[in-house]
Design a protein around this motif. Sequence first.
Motif, mmCIF file in Angstrom:
data_model
loop_
_atom_site.group_PDB
_atom_site.id
_atom_site.type_symbol
_atom_site.label_atom_id
_atom_site.label_comp_id
_atom_site.label_asym_id
_atom_site.label_seq_id
_atom_site.Cartn_x
_atom_site.Cartn_y
_atom_site.Cartn_z
ATOM 1 N N GLN A 1 -2.390 7.072 3.045
ATOM 2 C CA GLN A 1 -2.644 8.235 1.844
ATOM 3 C C GLN A 1 -2.160 9.500 2.844
ATOM 4 O O GLN A 1 -1.629 10.493 2.209
ATOM 5 C CB GLN A 1 -3.896 8.228 1.344
ATOM 6 C CG GLN A 1 -4.113 9.269 0.201
ATOM 7 C CD GLN A 1 -3.179 8.767 -0.921
ATOM 8 O OE1 GLN A 1 -2.875 7.825 -1.311
ATOM 9 N NE2 GLN A 1 -2.349 9.820 -1.119
ATOM 10 N N ASP A 2 -2.514 9.752 4.073
ATOM 11 C CA ASP A 2 -2.383 10.976 4.915
ATOM 12 C C ASP A 2 -0.805 10.950 5.018
ATOM 13 O O ASP A 2 -0.394 12.184 4.714
ATOM 14 C CB ASP A 2 -2.866 10.727 6.308
ATOM 15 C CG ASP A 2 -4.339 11.174 6.112
ATOM 16 O OD1 ASP A 2 -4.886 11.426 5.160
ATOM 17 O OD2 ASP A 2 -5.016 10.836 7.171
ATOM 18 N N ASP B 1 -4.872 -1.668 -3.775
ATOM 19 C CA ASP B 1 -6.099 -1.946 -3.549
ATOM 20 C C ASP B 1 -6.963 -0.805 -4.022
ATOM 21 O O ASP B 1 -7.815 -0.256 -3.049
ATOM 22 C CB ASP B 1 -6.429 -2.502 -1.968
ATOM 23 C CG ASP B 1 -6.107 -3.611 -1.768
ATOM 24 O OD1 ASP B 1 -6.211 -4.641 -2.400
ATOM 25 O OD2 ASP B 1 -5.459 -3.892 -0.660
ATOM 26 N N ASN B 2 -7.211 -0.429 -5.231
ATOM 27 C CA ASN B 2 -7.727 0.572 -5.647
ATOM 28 C C ASN B 2 -7.760 1.923 -4.896
ATOM 29 O O ASN B 2 -8.749 2.737 -4.810
ATOM 30 C CB ASN B 2 -9.238 0.161 -5.770
ATOM 31 C CG ASN B 2 -9.707 -1.013 -6.618
ATOM 32 O OD1 ASN B 2 -8.868 -1.023 -7.861
ATOM 33 N ND2 ASN B 2 -10.262 -2.054 -6.238
ATOM 34 N N GLY B 3 -6.333 2.279 -4.321
ATOM 35 C CA GLY B 3 -6.239 3.553 -3.771
ATOM 36 C C GLY B 3 -6.829 3.395 -2.274
ATOM 37 O O GLY B 3 -6.770 4.422 -1.544
ATOM 38 N N VAL B 4 -7.349 2.285 -1.707
ATOM 39 C CA VAL B 4 -7.856 2.303 -0.399
ATOM 40 C C VAL B 4 -6.658 2.379 0.559
ATOM 41 O O VAL B 4 -5.580 2.004 0.574
ATOM 42 C CB VAL B 4 -8.581 0.905 -0.168
ATOM 43 C CG1 VAL B 4 -8.833 0.960 1.152
ATOM 44 C CG2 VAL B 4 -9.591 0.891 -0.981
ATOM 45 N N ALA B 5 -6.883 3.601 1.345
ATOM 46 C CA ALA B 5 -5.811 3.731 2.359
ATOM 47 C C ALA B 5 -5.968 2.702 3.656
ATOM 48 O O ALA B 5 -6.812 2.270 3.994
ATOM 49 C CB ALA B 5 -6.033 5.206 3.058
ATOM 50 N N THR B 6 -4.653 2.317 4.118
ATOM 51 C CA THR B 6 -4.638 1.303 5.107
ATOM 52 C C THR B 6 -4.829 2.054 6.609
ATOM 53 O O THR B 6 -3.956 2.938 6.902
ATOM 54 C CB THR B 6 -3.405 0.556 5.149
ATOM 55 O OG1 THR B 6 -2.971 -0.117 3.771
ATOM 56 C CG2 THR B 6 -3.164 -0.514 6.191
ATOM 57 N N PRO B 7 -5.754 1.663 7.275
ATOM 58 C CA PRO B 7 -6.179 2.421 8.549
ATOM 59 C C PRO B 7 -4.941 1.884 9.506
ATOM 60 O O PRO B 7 -4.511 0.746 9.571
ATOM 61 C CB PRO B 7 -7.422 1.800 9.134
ATOM 62 C CG PRO B 7 -7.737 0.529 8.289
ATOM 63 C CD PRO B 7 -6.928 0.558 6.979
ATOM 64 N N VAL B 8 -4.710 2.855 10.344
ATOM 65 C CA VAL B 8 -3.870 2.541 11.481
ATOM 66 C C VAL B 8 -4.922 2.566 12.818
ATOM 67 O O VAL B 8 -5.565 3.592 12.982
ATOM 68 C CB VAL B 8 -2.912 3.410 11.982
ATOM 69 C CG1 VAL B 8 -2.065 3.546 13.206
ATOM 70 C CG2 VAL B 8 -1.869 3.517 10.750
ATOM 71 N N THR B 9 -4.800 1.581 13.633
ATOM 72 C CA THR B 9 -5.548 1.525 15.073
ATOM 73 C C THR B 9 -4.867 1.668 16.240
ATOM 74 O O THR B 9 -3.770 0.796 16.279
ATOM 75 C CB THR B 9 -6.494 0.155 14.819
ATOM 76 O OG1 THR B 9 -7.142 0.171 13.688
ATOM 77 C CG2 THR B 9 -7.432 0.062 16.025
ATOM 78 N N GLU C 1 0.793 -1.197 0.080
ATOM 79 C CA GLU C 1 0.043 -0.004 0.035
ATOM 80 C C GLU C 1 0.923 1.188 -0.062
ATOM 81 O O GLU C 1 0.502 2.182 -0.867
ATOM 82 C CB GLU C 1 -0.816 -0.024 1.160
ATOM 83 C CG GLU C 1 -2.098 -0.957 1.045
ATOM 84 C CD GLU C 1 -2.987 -0.386 -0.302
ATOM 85 O OE1 GLU C 1 -3.149 0.794 -0.037
ATOM 86 O OE2 GLU C 1 -3.506 -1.347 -0.937
ATOM 87 N N LEU C 2 1.961 1.114 0.798
ATOM 88 C CA LEU C 2 2.877 2.363 0.830
ATOM 89 C C LEU C 2 3.523 2.723 -0.696
ATOM 90 O O LEU C 2 3.653 3.595 -0.961
ATOM 91 C CB LEU C 2 3.932 2.180 1.931
ATOM 92 C CG LEU C 2 3.364 2.447 3.367
ATOM 93 C CD1 LEU C 2 4.293 1.924 4.440
ATOM 94 C CD2 LEU C 2 3.275 3.996 3.513
ATOM 95 N N CYS C 3 4.130 1.584 -1.141
ATOM 96 C CA CYS C 3 4.483 1.692 -2.399
ATOM 97 C C CYS C 3 3.338 1.978 -3.562
ATOM 98 O O CYS C 3 3.582 2.733 -4.501
ATOM 99 C CB CYS C 3 5.144 0.520 -2.915
ATOM 100 S SG CYS C 3 6.656 -0.252 -1.861
ATOM 101 N N CYS C 4 2.349 1.613 -3.420
ATOM 102 C CA CYS C 4 1.369 2.111 -4.372
ATOM 103 C C CYS C 4 0.955 3.376 -4.379
ATOM 104 O O CYS C 4 0.862 4.168 -5.280
ATOM 105 C CB CYS C 4 -0.005 1.123 -4.277
ATOM 106 S SG CYS C 4 -0.263 -0.412 -4.547
ATOM 107 N N ALA C 5 0.876 3.903 -2.874
ATOM 108 C CA ALA C 5 0.799 5.373 -2.733
ATOM 109 C C ALA C 5 2.116 6.223 -3.641
ATOM 110 O O ALA C 5 1.561 7.278 -3.992
ATOM 111 C CB ALA C 5 0.734 5.768 -1.260
ATOM 112 N N THR C 6 3.054 5.711 -3.266
ATOM 113 C CA THR C 6 4.201 6.275 -3.930
ATOM 114 C C THR C 6 3.796 6.204 -5.659
ATOM 115 O O THR C 6 4.410 7.423 -6.200
ATOM 116 C CB THR C 6 5.703 5.572 -3.585
ATOM 117 O OG1 THR C 6 5.856 5.782 -2.218
ATOM 118 C CG2 THR C 6 7.070 6.310 -4.272
#
Length: 206
Positions: free
Chosen positions: A105-106, A162-170, A25-30
Amino acid sequence: MKLATAVVAVSAFAAQVLTASVGEELCCATNRERAIKKLPALLWVPDMDRMAAGQCKDMAAKGAISHNGNTPATYQLTSRLDLFVKAFTYKVAAENVASGYDNVQDVTDAWMKSPGHRANILNEAVTLCGGGVQNPGGYYTVDYAAPMDPADAKQFKLPACDNGVATPVTPPVAHKANPPAQPAQPAQPAQPSPVATKPSPGCPQG
C-alpha cells in the motif's frame, strides 16, 4: 525511497498471514485505485508475476531501480513480455518500479502521487497486471499490459485480494525522502508483428 516508471521473495510471516501472492496484492492495490476512478479492474497474469519478480531480482543485484534487466533477453520491458508471457501477444505495456517502501500500500500510494506512475495505474488501455517484490530492500515491480486480441484476456481472473491487507516487507526499510528517481515506463504500443494484418493502434504516453 525511490520510484521509477519483473521467484517472488516473501517473508515467512507474510506467507502465513496472506493467501494472495505478492503479485495479486500489487494488482489489488492497483484495482482499488482504479475503482475510485470507476475504471475496470485489471486481471491477474501469473506469468507477469514471474516477469516482475525477475526484474525485482535484477534491480536488487545492481542495487538500483531500473526498467532495464541484466541480460539482453530481459533488458527491455517488451523483451521480457516476449520471454515470459506466451499466452498472448501484447498490444500495449507499461511498468512501475520502486524501492525502499515497507509494504504494497505504501508503494502504491507513492506511485499515485507521481504523475507518470499514476498514469500507468489508471491507464484505460491496459487490462492485465502482474507484480513482484524482492527482499531485502523492498524492490517492487508492477507490469501492465493489454493483449492484441481482447479475447485472450478471458483466460485470466481477478486477483485474490486479502481485504486490503498490505503485504509486509522484511526487514522494514527506513523511510527517507522519496522524489521520483526515474520516470515511469509509460505504456508503449507493440511493434506490428510480421504476420499481423494491420499495425496495432497507438496509445497515449504516460
